[in-house]
Design a protein around this motif. Structure first.
Motif, PDB file in Angstrom:
ATOM      1  N   SER A 219       0.835  -1.206   0.000  1.00 33.42           N
ATOM      2  CA  SER A 219       0.000   0.000   0.000  1.00 33.42           C
ATOM      3  C   SER A 219       0.863   1.246   0.000  1.00 33.42           C
ATOM      4  CB  SER A 219      -0.930  -0.003   1.218  1.00 33.42           C
ATOM      5  OG  SER A 219      -1.805  -1.113   1.181  1.00 33.42           O
ATOM      6  N   GLU A 220       1.971   1.211   0.730  1.00 36.05           N
ATOM      7  CA  GLU A 220       2.867   2.370   0.793  1.00 36.05           C
ATOM      8  C   GLU A 220       3.444   2.684  -0.582  1.00 36.05           C
ATOM      9  OE1 GLU A 220       6.377   4.771   1.281  1.00 36.05           O
ATOM     10  OE2 GLU A 220       6.397   2.682   0.620  1.00 36.05           O
ATOM     11  N   LEU A 221       3.763   1.657  -1.339  1.00 36.33           N
ATOM     12  CA  LEU A 221       4.325   1.861  -2.665  1.00 36.33           C
ATOM     13  C   LEU A 221       3.312   2.470  -3.628  1.00 36.33           C
ATOM     14  CD1 LEU A 221       6.459  -1.353  -3.309  1.00 36.33           C
ATOM     15  CD2 LEU A 221       7.284   0.978  -2.965  1.00 36.33           C
ATOM     16  N   TYR A 222       2.085   1.963  -3.602  1.00 34.04           N
ATOM     17  CA  TYR A 222       1.114   2.335  -4.628  1.00 34.04           C
ATOM     18  C   TYR A 222       0.216   3.504  -4.232  1.00 34.04           C
ATOM     19  CZ  TYR A 222       2.491  -1.604  -7.462  1.00 34.04           C
ATOM     20  OH  TYR A 222       3.219  -2.465  -8.247  1.00 34.04           O
ATOM     21  N   GLN A 223      -0.025   3.695  -2.944  1.00 32.06           N
ATOM     22  CA  GLN A 223      -0.893   4.797  -2.542  1.00 32.06           C
ATOM     23  C   GLN A 223      -0.145   6.112  -2.452  1.00 32.06           C
ATOM     24  OE1 GLN A 223      -3.627   4.412   0.712  1.00 32.06           O
ATOM     25  NE2 GLN A 223      -4.078   2.271   0.281  1.00 32.06           N
ATOM     26  N   ARG A 224       1.111   6.076  -2.070  1.00 32.14           N
ATOM     27  CA  ARG A 224       1.848   7.309  -1.829  1.00 32.14           C
ATOM     28  C   ARG A 224       2.570   7.824  -3.066  1.00 32.14           C
ATOM     29  NH1 ARG A 224       4.390   6.710   4.262  1.00 32.14           N
ATOM     30  NH2 ARG A 224       2.454   7.140   5.344  1.00 32.14           N
ATOM     31  N   ASP A 225       2.797   6.958  -4.033  1.00 26.81           N
ATOM     32  CA  ASP A 225       3.530   7.400  -5.224  1.00 26.81           C
ATOM     33  C   ASP A 225       2.800   6.879  -6.457  1.00 26.81           C
ATOM     34  OD1 ASP A 225       5.270   8.173  -7.158  1.00 26.81           O
ATOM     35  OD2 ASP A 225       7.056   7.307  -6.236  1.00 26.81           O
ATOM     36  N   ASN A 226       1.910   7.693  -7.011  1.00 27.42           N
ATOM     37  CA  ASN A 226       1.111   7.261  -8.155  1.00 27.42           C
ATOM     38  C   ASN A 226       1.957   7.005  -9.397  1.00 27.42           C
ATOM     39  OD1 ASN A 226      -1.300   7.389  -6.732  1.00 27.42           O
ATOM     40  ND2 ASN A 226      -1.581   9.571  -7.181  1.00 27.42           N
ATOM     41  N   THR A 227       3.148   7.594  -9.453  1.00 28.76           N
ATOM     42  CA  THR A 227       3.999   7.375 -10.629  1.00 28.76           C
ATOM     43  C   THR A 227       4.473   5.939 -10.723  1.00 28.76           C
ATOM     44  OG1 THR A 227       6.014   7.986  -9.415  1.00 28.76           O
ATOM     45  CG2 THR A 227       4.799   9.755 -10.510  1.00 28.76           C
ATOM     46  N   ARG A 228       4.409   5.215  -9.599  1.00 33.35           N
ATOM     47  CA  ARG A 228       4.872   3.830  -9.606  1.00 33.35           C
ATOM     48  C   ARG A 228       3.882   2.885 -10.289  1.00 33.35           C
ATOM     49  NH1 ARG A 228       8.917   2.706  -5.457  1.00 33.35           N
ATOM     50  NH2 ARG A 228       9.305   4.533  -4.171  1.00 33.35           N
ATOM     51  N   ARG A 229       2.639   3.307 -10.414  1.00 31.96           N
ATOM     52  CA  ARG A 229       1.621   2.402 -10.923  1.00 31.96           C
ATOM     53  C   ARG A 229       1.945   1.891 -12.328  1.00 31.96           C
ATOM     54  NH1 ARG A 229      -2.995   2.446  -7.785  1.00 31.96           N
ATOM     55  NH2 ARG A 229      -3.178   4.166  -6.297  1.00 31.96           N
ATOM     56  N   ASN A 230       2.554   2.731 -13.156  1.00 33.58           N
ATOM     57  CA  ASN A 230       2.852   2.325 -14.533  1.00 33.58           C
ATOM     58  C   ASN A 230       4.325   1.954 -14.729  1.00 33.58           C
ATOM     59  OD1 ASN A 230       0.157   2.900 -15.363  1.00 33.58           O
ATOM     60  ND2 ASN A 230       0.672   5.091 -15.447  1.00 33.58           N
ATOM     61  N   ASP A 231       5.051   1.829 -13.642  1.00 38.75           N
ATOM     62  CA  ASP A 231       6.461   1.460 -13.717  1.00 38.75           C
ATOM     63  C   ASP A 231       6.562  -0.041 -13.958  1.00 38.75           C
ATOM     64  OD1 ASP A 231       9.120   0.894 -13.363  1.00 38.75           O
ATOM     65  OD2 ASP A 231       9.362   2.172 -11.590  1.00 38.75           O
ATOM     66  N   PRO A 232       7.148  -0.471 -15.082  1.00 38.43           N
ATOM     67  CA  PRO A 232       7.227  -1.907 -15.374  1.00 38.43           C
ATOM     68  C   PRO A 232       8.061  -2.667 -14.366  1.00 38.43           C
ATOM     69  CG  PRO A 232       8.597  -0.645 -16.896  1.00 38.43           C
ATOM     70  CD  PRO A 232       7.784   0.346 -16.129  1.00 38.43           C
ATOM     71  N   ASN A 233       8.920  -1.956 -13.624  1.00 36.03           N
ATOM     72  CA  ASN A 233       9.739  -2.628 -12.623  1.00 36.03           C
ATOM     73  C   ASN A 233       9.006  -2.851 -11.309  1.00 36.03           C
ATOM     74  OD1 ASN A 233      12.094  -2.777 -14.237  1.00 36.03           O
ATOM     75  ND2 ASN A 233      12.511  -0.610 -13.819  1.00 36.03           N
ATOM     76  N   MET A 234       7.812  -2.278 -11.177  1.00 41.48           N
ATOM     77  CA  MET A 234       7.048  -2.468  -9.952  1.00 41.48           C
ATOM     78  C   MET A 234       6.220  -3.740 -10.056  1.00 41.48           C
ATOM     79  SD  MET A 234       8.130  -0.290  -7.974  1.00 41.48           S
ATOM     80  CE  MET A 234       6.983  -0.708  -6.657  1.00 41.48           C
ATOM     81  N   LEU A 235       5.583  -4.086  -8.957  1.00 47.91           N
ATOM     82  CA  LEU A 235       4.785  -5.301  -8.936  1.00 47.91           C
ATOM     83  C   LEU A 235       3.562  -5.164  -9.834  1.00 47.91           C
ATOM     84  CD1 LEU A 235       4.880  -6.186  -5.142  1.00 47.91           C
ATOM     85  CD2 LEU A 235       5.885  -7.520  -6.996  1.00 47.91           C
ATOM     86  N   ASN A 236       3.310  -6.207 -10.590  1.00 54.71           N
ATOM     87  CA  ASN A 236       2.125  -6.272 -11.437  1.00 54.71           C
ATOM     88  C   ASN A 236       1.345  -7.530 -11.101  1.00 54.71           C
ATOM     89  OD1 ASN A 236       2.656  -3.915 -13.228  1.00 54.71           O
ATOM     90  ND2 ASN A 236       4.480  -5.094 -13.764  1.00 54.71           N
ATOM     91  N   VAL A 237       0.139  -7.629 -11.615  1.00 50.65           N
ATOM     92  CA  VAL A 237      -0.681  -8.812 -11.375  1.00 50.65           C
ATOM     93  C   VAL A 237       0.067 -10.051 -11.872  1.00 50.65           C
ATOM     94  CG1 VAL A 237      -2.831  -9.986 -11.964  1.00 50.65           C
ATOM     95  CG2 VAL A 237      -2.832  -7.526 -11.481  1.00 50.65           C
ATOM     96  N   GLY A 238       0.140 -11.056 -11.028  1.00 53.10           N
ATOM     97  CA  GLY A 238       0.852 -12.286 -11.352  1.00 53.10           C
ATOM     98  C   GLY A 238       2.252 -12.350 -10.787  1.00 53.10           C
ATOM     99  N   ASP A 239       2.803 -11.210 -10.366  1.00 53.61           N
ATOM    100  CA  ASP A 239       4.142 -11.190  -9.783  1.00 53.61           C
ATOM    101  C   ASP A 239       4.126 -11.789  -8.369  1.00 53.61           C
ATOM    102  OD1 ASP A 239       5.271 -10.062 -11.989  1.00 53.61           O
ATOM    103  OD2 ASP A 239       5.258  -8.008 -11.211  1.00 53.61           O
ATOM    104  N   THR A 240       5.277 -12.297  -7.957  1.00 51.61           N
ATOM    105  CA  THR A 240       5.426 -12.836  -6.616  1.00 51.61           C
ATOM    106  C   THR A 240       6.507 -12.066  -5.868  1.00 51.61           C
ATOM    107  OG1 THR A 240       6.993 -14.502  -7.417  1.00 51.61           O
ATOM    108  CG2 THR A 240       4.686 -15.158  -7.272  1.00 51.61           C
ATOM    109  N   PHE A 241       6.409 -12.090  -4.549  1.00 52.20           N
ATOM    110  CA  PHE A 241       7.419 -11.441  -3.718  1.00 52.20           C
ATOM    111  C   PHE A 241       7.459 -12.118  -2.356  1.00 52.20           C
ATOM    112  CE2 PHE A 241       3.498  -9.185  -2.791  1.00 52.20           C
ATOM    113  CZ  PHE A 241       3.536  -8.978  -1.417  1.00 52.20           C
ATOM    114  N   VAL A 242       8.550 -11.887  -1.636  1.00 54.80           N
ATOM    115  CA  VAL A 242       8.729 -12.413  -0.288  1.00 54.80           C
ATOM    116  C   VAL A 242       8.666 -11.256   0.690  1.00 54.80           C
ATOM    117  CG1 VAL A 242      10.259 -13.649   1.293  1.00 54.80           C
ATOM    118  CG2 VAL A 242      10.163 -14.315  -1.121  1.00 54.80           C
TER     119      VAL A 242
END
Length: 606
Positions: A219-242
């Motif tokens: 939430s901190e990544l996507y709510q506070r920085d809207n520019t990250r939403r279209n960043d291909p290096n950010m998490l997208n649907v289907g991505d996994t993380f630990v």
């Protein structure tokens, strides 16, 4: 959690992160669900500065029963530290003594005397000072009582006493994901004793710490920085993380797959969560081992007892600052000093002018064994993700220990097997990520759609004897059928790794006969095993009694039961079901008879 549905009533949500070394809390309300509207408490009794997001979890008892807590404890005063970990003692799998007058167990008793558990924290008396010999629940309840008063005082100051008195509060208390079911229950009991969730409309829920942290981190990544939403290096649907939540006592890990980002975040667990007791307090333990090895047993004993432990307490307290500063900028050849008053100079032992010398290599000796444990835990999660055909995109590192520069540098340069080097993200406000995430969880409902069961759950049964599977000592002949049977077997209801979404119910089916006029109360023991492949025998060392479930159908009219004849005597029979529902950090048990629910089942943990 009841907050799964949209709440129409205006409520305050308090996230409470009771930690091994430090505790923190945050709050928000249902009228403003944005992450920016979550407030973290920074005003603590005994602390002049008002910018600390957490308070020490220590408590210091006086001989008269009074106590000080947190920042109110003077430096060096003997105190009880790390009380949280006492809730999850290793020897809790002892068999409960059962009162046959109160219930009849559906399984025959079988017990073994457990081996005595090794003392988990053989620490100096000054750090584990419990003069009143209080139980872990009593100690935690005392601390939480003081914390509860501070939270309510802050809420009343900010929003007015009348408003707080008439507004319901949802308390979301976090616990380690590796917590045993008994530890979860004891945590909830301690919180309830402290008054948390006990006002008329207030409610108390448990949430796993890494799940809360994951909710906050994304939430901190996507709510506070809207520019990250279209960043291909950010998490997208289907991505996994630990998600790695490294705290003072425990390090918890859960791996997630992103199901959706809009209109709200949706995650599912992609591997069984893991964790261990290898938080920052174990670096402290390694420090004490180092000190003992360098100065010798005799002087170490004097150190532990000197001024009732105050000298040692001061030493460990000063080490906290050294731990935080140790990192990539701490160059080989650097030296730190800890206070060690009252000892003669002995440079060979590291004692110089009333101080204990810590070299760069000494610090690595304290840190590196814990680093290796954490890396191994993360590697296990990454391997599990890779086994599904995916490569995790990130490792999110949160928690107080997660802010360690040394830990971050070790993880950032490590190559994780098949996945290689993975980017480590240490979000802003990582130390308060758990309490903030708990508030978000309470405001928005569950963002995790599927979880993986962490262990196997089942019950003991008798079954037809199979010489290729069963032991001869378990064999007996049924008096009803004459068939050769095997006792001490296990029927597994839920297997490790199974999906346990909020809508799935796992059923323990029970049947019994009883005499007319008898109040129907029956008990069943739930057993568990942490092995990946569940054993079939109750005698397997991995199988332990988890809890005793009391099913009370005494309120059901006798006319609802079936009549049977047993040896010429008219009796009654009943078939009922105990349903298990898995939430983030607790299991709920409910009793069903003929499709009617008769409330929650009384649960006693072993």
């Amino acid at each position: 959690m009841a907050t799964e549905s949209v709440l129409q009533e205006h409520r305050i949500v308090v996230g409470l992160d009771y930690g091994t070394t430090y505790s923190g809390t945050a709050h928000g309300d249902t009228s403003q669900k944005s992450i920016d509207n979550i407030k973290v408490i920074r005003r603590w009794p005994g602390k002049e500065r008002r910018d600390e997001v957490k308070c020490p979890s220590d408590i210091a008892y006086g001989a008269d029963g009074t106590y000080r807590w947190g920042y109110l404890i003077p430096p060096g005063l003997a105190r009880l530290a790390w009380a949280k970990l006492d809730l999850d003692e290793d020897n809790f799998y002892e068999n409960q003594e059962e009162n046959s007058e109160e219930y009849v167990d559906l399984q025959d008793p079988f017990s073994e005397t457990p081996e005595p558990a090794e003392d988990e924290f053989p620490m100096a008396e000054g750090m584990r000072y419990n003069p009143l010999n209080k139980s872990p629940v009593d100690v935690v309840a005392d601390y939480l009582t003081a914390l509860y008063d501070v939270i309510m005082s802050n809420l009343r100051r900010a929003q007015g006493e009348n408003f707080i008195n008439r507004t319901a509060i949802d308390w979301v208390m976090t616990v380690p994901a590796v917590w045993s079911e008994k530890a979860q229950a004891l945590t909830k009991e301690a919180a309830s004793r402290a008054g948390i969730g006990q006002r008329e409309k207030d409610r108390l829920f448990l949430l796993s710490e890494p799940e809360a942290a994951a909710v906050y981190a994304i939430s901190e990544l996507y709510q506070r920085d809207n520019t990250r939403r279209n960043d291909p290096n950010m998490l997208n649907v289907g991505d996994t993380f630990v998600l790695c939540d490294a705290g003072g006592g425990t390090v918890d890990l859960i791996s997630y797959k992103v199901g959706q980002l809009q209109p709200s975040l949706g995650l599912s667990e992609v591997a069984v969560g893991s964790g261990a007791k290898c938080g920052s307090t174990f670096v402290d333990r390694n420090l004490l081992k180092l000190v003992r090895r360098k100065i010798g047993d005799d002087r170490f004993q004097i150190l532990c007892q000197k001024q009732d432990g105050m000298v040692l307490n001061k030493m460990v307290s000063e080490f906290e600052g050294v731990k935080r500063s140790f990192g990539s900028s701490y160059l080989p050849g650097s030296v730190s000093y800890l206070p060690m008053h009252g000892f003669a100079n002995d440079p060979a032992a590291g004692i110089i002018e009333g101080q204990f010398e810590l070299t760069h290599d000494d610090l690595k000796e304290c840190f590196d064994p814990i680093m290796e444990q954490i890396i191994e835990l993360i590697q296990g999660q990454i391997d599990a993700i890779c086994d599904t055909g995916s490569i995790p995109k990130y490792v999110f590192l949160v928690g107080g220990f997660g802010e360690s520069d040394y830990l971050l540098s070790r993880l950032s340069t490590h190559k994780f097997g098949r996945a290689g080097q993975i980017e480590i993200i240490n979000p802003d406000d990582a130390w308060s990520a758990v309490s903030r995430g708990a508030v978000l969880r309470g405001l928005e409902g569950s963002l995790v759609t599927n979880r993986r069961c962490r262990r196997n759950y089942g019950t003991r049964i008798n079954t037809v004897f199979d010489p290729t599977i069963h032991h001869d000592e378990d064999a007996f002949y049924s008096t009803d059928t004459g068939m050769k049977m095997a006792r001490n077997q296990v029927s597994w209801i839920v297997e490790k790794g199974a999906d346990t979404d909020s809508n799935t119910r796992f059923k323990l089916k029970c049947g019994t006969t009883f005499q007319k006029g008898e109040k129907l109360r029956r008990g069943a023991t739930l057993v568990a095993s942490d092995l990946d492949l569940a054993p079939h025998s109750y005698r397997d060392k991995s199988v332990h009694d988890l809890c005793f479930l009391m099913a009370d159908l005494s309120m059901v009219p006798e006319s609802e039961f079936d009549s049977v004849n047993i040896n010429g005597q008219a009796c009654l029979s009943a078939e009922f079901t105990i349903e298990m529902a898995f939430e983030s950090a607790e299991i709920k048990f409910q009793l069903y008879f003929k499709d009617n629910c008769y409330g929650q089942v009384k649960t006693t943990f072993h």
